[in-house]
Write a protein that holds these residues in place. Structure first.
Motif, PDB file in Angstrom:
ATOM      1  N   ASP A   1       0.817  -1.207   0.000  1.00  0.00           N
ATOM      2  CA  ASP A   1       0.000   0.000   0.000  1.00  0.00           C
ATOM      3  C   ASP A   1       0.848   1.253   0.000  1.00  0.00           C
ATOM      4  O   ASP A   1       0.505   2.250  -0.622  1.00  0.00           O
ATOM      5  CB  ASP A   1      -0.948  -0.001   1.198  1.00  0.00           C
ATOM      6  N   GLY A   2       1.957   1.211   0.729  1.00  0.00           N
ATOM      7  CA  GLY A   2       2.801   2.387   0.805  1.00  0.00           C
ATOM      8  C   GLY A   2       3.498   2.692  -0.496  1.00  0.00           C
ATOM      9  O   GLY A   2       4.002   3.793  -0.696  1.00  0.00           O
ATOM     10  N   MET A   3       3.529   1.719  -1.406  1.00  0.00           N
ATOM     11  CA  MET A   3       4.249   1.879  -2.659  1.00  0.00           C
ATOM     12  C   MET A   3       3.338   2.357  -3.783  1.00  0.00           C
ATOM     13  O   MET A   3       3.812   2.716  -4.842  1.00  0.00           O
ATOM     14  CB  MET A   3       4.865   0.541  -3.077  1.00  0.00           C
ATOM     15  N   LYS A   4       2.028   2.348  -3.549  1.00  0.00           N
ATOM     16  CA  LYS A   4       1.111   2.629  -4.652  1.00  0.00           C
ATOM     17  C   LYS A   4       1.111   4.107  -5.018  1.00  0.00           C
ATOM     18  O   LYS A   4       1.211   4.974  -4.166  1.00  0.00           O
ATOM     19  CB  LYS A   4      -0.304   2.184  -4.290  1.00  0.00           C
ATOM     20  N   ARG A   5       0.969   4.345  -6.316  1.00  0.00           N
ATOM     21  CA  ARG A   5       0.949   5.710  -6.823  1.00  0.00           C
ATOM     22  C   ARG A   5      -0.478   6.219  -6.918  1.00  0.00           C
ATOM     23  O   ARG A   5      -1.432   5.451  -6.949  1.00  0.00           O
ATOM     24  CB  ARG A   5       1.611   5.759  -8.203  1.00  0.00           C
ATOM     25  N   ARG A   6      -0.599   7.540  -6.990  1.00  0.00           N
ATOM     26  CA  ARG A   6      -1.916   8.170  -7.062  1.00  0.00           C
ATOM     27  C   ARG A   6      -2.570   7.869  -8.410  1.00  0.00           C
ATOM     28  O   ARG A   6      -1.938   7.972  -9.455  1.00  0.00           O
ATOM     29  CB  ARG A   6      -1.763   9.684  -6.887  1.00  0.00           C
ATOM     30  N   TRP A   7      -3.840   7.507  -8.352  1.00  0.00           N
ATOM     31  CA  TRP A   7      -4.587   7.201  -9.574  1.00  0.00           C
ATOM     32  C   TRP A   7      -4.997   8.477 -10.284  1.00  0.00           C
ATOM     33  O   TRP A   7      -5.428   9.441  -9.652  1.00  0.00           O
ATOM     34  CB  TRP A   7      -5.830   6.389  -9.219  1.00  0.00           C
ATOM     35  N   GLU A   8      -4.854   8.480 -11.585  1.00  0.00           N
ATOM     36  CA  GLU A   8      -5.360   9.589 -12.396  1.00  0.00           C
ATOM     37  C   GLU A   8      -6.280   9.003 -13.451  1.00  0.00           C
ATOM     38  O   GLU A   8      -5.971   7.980 -14.052  1.00  0.00           O
ATOM     39  CB  GLU A   8      -4.206  10.342 -13.056  1.00  0.00           C
ATOM     40  N   ASN A   9      -7.408   9.667 -13.660  1.00  0.00           N
ATOM     41  CA  ASN A   9      -8.398   9.140 -14.590  1.00  0.00           C
ATOM     42  C   ASN A   9      -7.794   8.903 -15.971  1.00  0.00           C
ATOM     43  O   ASN A   9      -7.038   9.730 -16.481  1.00  0.00           O
ATOM     44  CB  ASN A   9      -9.586  10.089 -14.706  1.00  0.00           C
ATOM     45  N   LEU A  10      -8.167   7.785 -16.548  1.00  0.00           N
ATOM     46  CA  LEU A  10      -7.666   7.443 -17.877  1.00  0.00           C
ATOM     47  C   LEU A  10      -8.330   8.313 -18.930  1.00  0.00           C
ATOM     48  O   LEU A  10      -9.524   8.604 -18.851  1.00  0.00           O
ATOM     49  CB  LEU A  10      -7.967   5.976 -18.181  1.00  0.00           C
ATOM     50  N   SER A  11      -7.553   8.724 -19.904  1.00  0.00           N
ATOM     51  CA  SER A  11      -8.123   9.471 -21.021  1.00  0.00           C
ATOM     52  C   SER A  11      -7.266   9.230 -22.249  1.00  0.00           C
ATOM     53  O   SER A  11      -6.080   8.917 -22.138  1.00  0.00           O
ATOM     54  CB  SER A  11      -8.178  10.969 -20.711  1.00  0.00           C
ATOM     55  N   LEU A  12      -7.885   9.348 -23.401  1.00  0.00           N
ATOM     56  CA  LEU A  12      -7.150   9.266 -24.663  1.00  0.00           C
ATOM     57  C   LEU A  12      -7.346  10.595 -25.372  1.00  0.00           C
ATOM     58  O   LEU A  12      -8.426  10.892 -25.872  1.00  0.00           O
ATOM     59  CB  LEU A  12      -7.665   8.116 -25.532  1.00  0.00           C
ATOM     60  N   GLU A  13      -6.301  11.389 -25.373  1.00  0.00           N
ATOM     61  CA  GLU A  13      -6.385  12.726 -25.961  1.00  0.00           C
ATOM     62  C   GLU A  13      -5.866  12.676 -27.394  1.00  0.00           C
ATOM     63  O   GLU A  13      -4.740  12.237 -27.642  1.00  0.00           O
ATOM     64  CB  GLU A  13      -5.541  13.690 -25.132  1.00  0.00           C
ATOM     65  N   VAL A  14      -6.713  13.097 -28.327  1.00  0.00           N
ATOM     66  CA  VAL A  14      -6.281  13.195 -29.719  1.00  0.00           C
ATOM     67  C   VAL A  14      -5.728  14.595 -29.915  1.00  0.00           C
ATOM     68  O   VAL A  14      -6.448  15.580 -29.774  1.00  0.00           O
ATOM     69  CB  VAL A  14      -7.445  12.926 -30.692  1.00  0.00           C
ATOM     70  N   LEU A  15      -4.441  14.664 -30.202  1.00  0.00           N
ATOM     71  CA  LEU A  15      -3.781  15.964 -30.291  1.00  0.00           C
ATOM     72  C   LEU A  15      -4.006  16.584 -31.658  1.00  0.00           C
ATOM     73  O   LEU A  15      -3.914  15.909 -32.678  1.00  0.00           O
ATOM     74  CB  LEU A  15      -2.281  15.808 -30.033  1.00  0.00           C
ATOM     75  N   ASP A  16      -4.327  17.880 -31.657  1.00  0.00           N
ATOM     76  CA  ASP A  16      -4.599  18.605 -32.890  1.00  0.00           C
ATOM     77  C   ASP A  16      -3.303  19.203 -33.407  1.00  0.00           C
ATOM     78  O   ASP A  16      -2.977  20.347 -33.132  1.00  0.00           O
ATOM     79  CB  ASP A  16      -5.639  19.697 -32.626  1.00  0.00           C
ATOM     80  N   ILE A  17      -2.559  18.394 -34.135  1.00  0.00           N
ATOM     81  CA  ILE A  17      -1.296  18.876 -34.684  1.00  0.00           C
ATOM     82  C   ILE A  17      -1.364  18.723 -36.185  1.00  0.00           C
ATOM     83  O   ILE A  17      -1.377  17.619 -36.705  1.00  0.00           O
ATOM     84  CB  ILE A  17      -0.097  18.086 -34.136  1.00  0.00           C
TER      85      ILE A  17
END
Lengths: 97, 17
Positions: free
Chosen positions: B1-17
């Protein structure tokens, strides 16, 4: 076109070949040679992408993430399913049996 | 438990390049 998929927990998922991948500030950024689009998968999306270098099921992915991140199983499952569906819609992964 | 990283919501960003 209907891009929706029915994804089972035990279906094998792998990367589609033909993507250029780079790490930028801890996030995985990818260029698809096939469709000419750039994607930012984020940090955790990058972890999933690396797992998919070899065939994995969504169950495999969820279990791996649960060992690494502070998240409950339901949230993780829901988000992994949605993320995998998006990858499939963009033609970035293969989903098999 | 002490080793776990903070969760961030998954997303797939399509970059406008």
């Amino acid at each position: 076109m209907d891009n929706s998929i029915l994804l089972a927990n035990n279906q094998m998922i792998t990367q589609v070949e033909g993507n250029l991948v780079s790490d930028m500030d801890g996030e995985k950024v990818m260029f698809s040679i096939t469709n000419g689009k750039y994607y930012n998968l984020g940090e955790i999306g990058g972890v999933i992408w690396e797992l998919l270098e070899n065939p994995h099921t969504t169950d495999d992915i969820v279990m791996d993430l649960l060992t690494k991140y502070e998240v409950d199983k339901k949230t993780c499952e829901d988000q992994v399913f949605a993320f995998i569906s998006l990858l499939h819609q963009e033609g970035l992964i293969n989903i098999g049996e | 438990d002490g080793m776990k990283r903070r969760w961030e919501n998954l997303s797939l960003e399509v970059l406008d390049i």
